[in-house]
Write a protein that holds these residues in place. Sequence first.
Motif, PDB file in Angstrom:
ATOM      1  N   GLN A   1      51.417  53.530  46.361  1.00 15.39           N
ATOM      2  CA  GLN A   1      51.290  52.084  46.249  1.00 15.39           C
ATOM      3  C   GLN A   1      49.837  51.671  46.416  1.00 15.39           C
ATOM      4  N   VAL A   2      49.491  50.618  45.701  1.00 12.45           N
ATOM      5  CA  VAL A   2      48.161  50.036  45.802  1.00 12.45           C
ATOM      6  C   VAL A   2      48.328  48.560  46.146  1.00 12.45           C
ATOM      7  N   GLN A   3      47.607  48.105  47.124  1.00 10.20           N
ATOM      8  CA  GLN A   3      47.625  46.697  47.475  1.00 10.20           C
ATOM      9  C   GLN A   3      46.297  46.067  47.055  1.00 10.20           C
ATOM     10  N   LEU A   4      46.392  44.906  46.441  1.00 11.62           N
ATOM     11  CA  LEU A   4      45.219  44.196  45.964  1.00 11.62           C
ATOM     12  C   LEU A   4      45.201  42.789  46.566  1.00 11.62           C
ATOM     13  N   VAL A   5      44.077  42.399  47.129  1.00  7.95           N
ATOM     14  CA  VAL A   5      43.954  41.074  47.728  1.00  7.95           C
ATOM     15  C   VAL A   5      42.726  40.383  47.160  1.00  7.95           C
ATOM     16  N   GLU A   6      42.964  39.252  46.503  1.00 10.85           N
ATOM     17  CA  GLU A   6      41.867  38.482  45.936  1.00 10.85           C
ATOM     18  C   GLU A   6      41.366  37.437  46.934  1.00 10.85           C
ATOM     19  N   SER A   7      40.103  37.095  46.807  1.00  6.39           N
ATOM     20  CA  SER A   7      39.516  36.020  47.607  1.00  6.39           C
ATOM     21  C   SER A   7      38.330  35.441  46.858  1.00  6.39           C
ATOM     22  N   GLY A   8      37.851  34.297  47.336  1.00  7.11           N
ATOM     23  CA  GLY A   8      36.654  33.703  46.764  1.00  7.11           C
ATOM     24  C   GLY A   8      36.884  32.516  45.848  1.00  7.11           C
ATOM     25  N   GLY A   9      38.138  32.202  45.576  1.00  5.44           N
ATOM     26  CA  GLY A   9      38.410  31.046  44.738  1.00  5.44           C
ATOM     27  C   GLY A   9      38.091  29.744  45.455  1.00  5.44           C
ATOM     28  N   GLY A  10      38.120  28.676  44.702  1.00 10.32           N
ATOM     29  CA  GLY A  10      37.845  27.369  45.282  1.00 10.32           C
ATOM     30  C   GLY A  10      37.444  26.381  44.218  1.00 10.32           C
ATOM     31  N   LEU A  11      36.795  25.320  44.661  1.00 12.16           N
ATOM     32  CA  LEU A  11      36.351  24.257  43.763  1.00 12.16           C
ATOM     33  C   LEU A  11      34.875  24.430  43.429  1.00 12.16           C
ATOM     34  N   ALA A  12      34.558  24.363  42.159  1.00 10.53           N
ATOM     35  CA  ALA A  12      33.169  24.440  41.709  1.00 10.53           C
ATOM     36  C   ALA A  12      32.918  23.343  40.689  1.00 10.53           C
ATOM     37  N   GLN A  13      31.683  22.894  40.630  1.00  9.11           N
ATOM     38  CA  GLN A  13      31.306  21.906  39.626  1.00  9.11           C
ATOM     39  C   GLN A  13      30.988  22.589  38.308  1.00  9.11           C
ATOM     40  N   PRO A  14      31.135  21.895  37.209  1.00  7.14           N
ATOM     41  CA  PRO A  14      30.698  22.470  35.927  1.00  7.14           C
ATOM     42  C   PRO A  14      29.245  22.914  36.018  1.00  7.14           C
ATOM     43  N   GLY A  15      28.994  24.117  35.517  1.00  6.71           N
ATOM     44  CA  GLY A  15      27.660  24.698  35.615  1.00  6.71           C
ATOM     45  C   GLY A  15      27.431  25.491  36.879  1.00  6.71           C
ATOM     46  N   GLY A  16      28.369  25.424  37.796  1.00  5.14           N
ATOM     47  CA  GLY A  16      28.233  26.121  39.067  1.00  5.14           C
ATOM     48  C   GLY A  16      28.681  27.566  39.001  1.00  5.14           C
ATOM     49  N   SER A  17      28.726  28.201  40.171  1.00  3.26           N
ATOM     50  CA  SER A  17      29.061  29.618  40.267  1.00  3.26           C
ATOM     51  C   SER A  17      30.059  29.866  41.382  1.00  3.26           C
ATOM     52  N   LEU A  18      30.830  30.909  41.209  1.00  2.99           N
ATOM     53  CA  LEU A  18      31.712  31.435  42.242  1.00  2.99           C
ATOM     54  C   LEU A  18      31.728  32.946  42.098  1.00  2.99           C
ATOM     55  N   ARG A  19      32.008  33.635  43.207  1.00  6.80           N
ATOM     56  CA  ARG A  19      32.204  35.074  43.154  1.00  6.80           C
ATOM     57  C   ARG A  19      33.569  35.410  43.736  1.00  6.80           C
ATOM     58  N   LEU A  20      34.386  36.035  42.923  1.00  7.34           N
ATOM     59  CA  LEU A  20      35.699  36.484  43.363  1.00  7.34           C
ATOM     60  C   LEU A  20      35.615  37.933  43.819  1.00  7.34           C
ATOM     61  N   SER A  21      36.445  38.267  44.803  1.00  4.16           N
ATOM     62  CA  SER A  21      36.527  39.629  45.299  1.00  4.16           C
ATOM     63  C   SER A  21      37.962  40.118  45.197  1.00  4.16           C
ATOM     64  N   CYS A  22      38.108  41.403  44.929  1.00  7.08           N
ATOM     65  CA  CYS A  22      39.417  42.048  44.892  1.00  7.08           C
ATOM     66  C   CYS A  22      39.324  43.308  45.756  1.00  7.08           C
ATOM     67  N   ALA A  23      39.944  43.246  46.921  1.00  6.55           N
ATOM     68  CA  ALA A  23      39.912  44.375  47.844  1.00  6.55           C
ATOM     69  C   ALA A  23      41.155  45.227  47.644  1.00  6.55           C
TER      70      ALA A  23
END
Length: 115
Positions: A1-23
Amino acid sequence: QVQLVESGGGLAQPGGSLRLSCAASGNIFSITFTAWYRQAPGKQREAVAAITSGGSTNYADSVKGRFTISRDNAKNTVYLQMNSLKPEDTAVYYCNAGRLGVDYWGKGTLVTVSS
């Protein structure tokens, strides 16, 4: 089995940046690829980016030049750096990994791009 957990989502403005992680945890050996998918309200899930165990990457045309997938093997984590975000990038983003012919999925993280 493999477990995957995402994080880093949220609210961003147009033109902005976010970084998502998958552990990843569990039987992570022999994972052949890790990918990011997204699903916007009322739409089908679509592939966004993928990275193989050899380091090859692939991107959807809609995100080329704006998103970058990468990984840190020491942390068993895959990242999705998202720049120049657009309202149409709003979706739940899911991490997907393939191992020995089996697909594994995380529960997703919501990204909202809005002013």
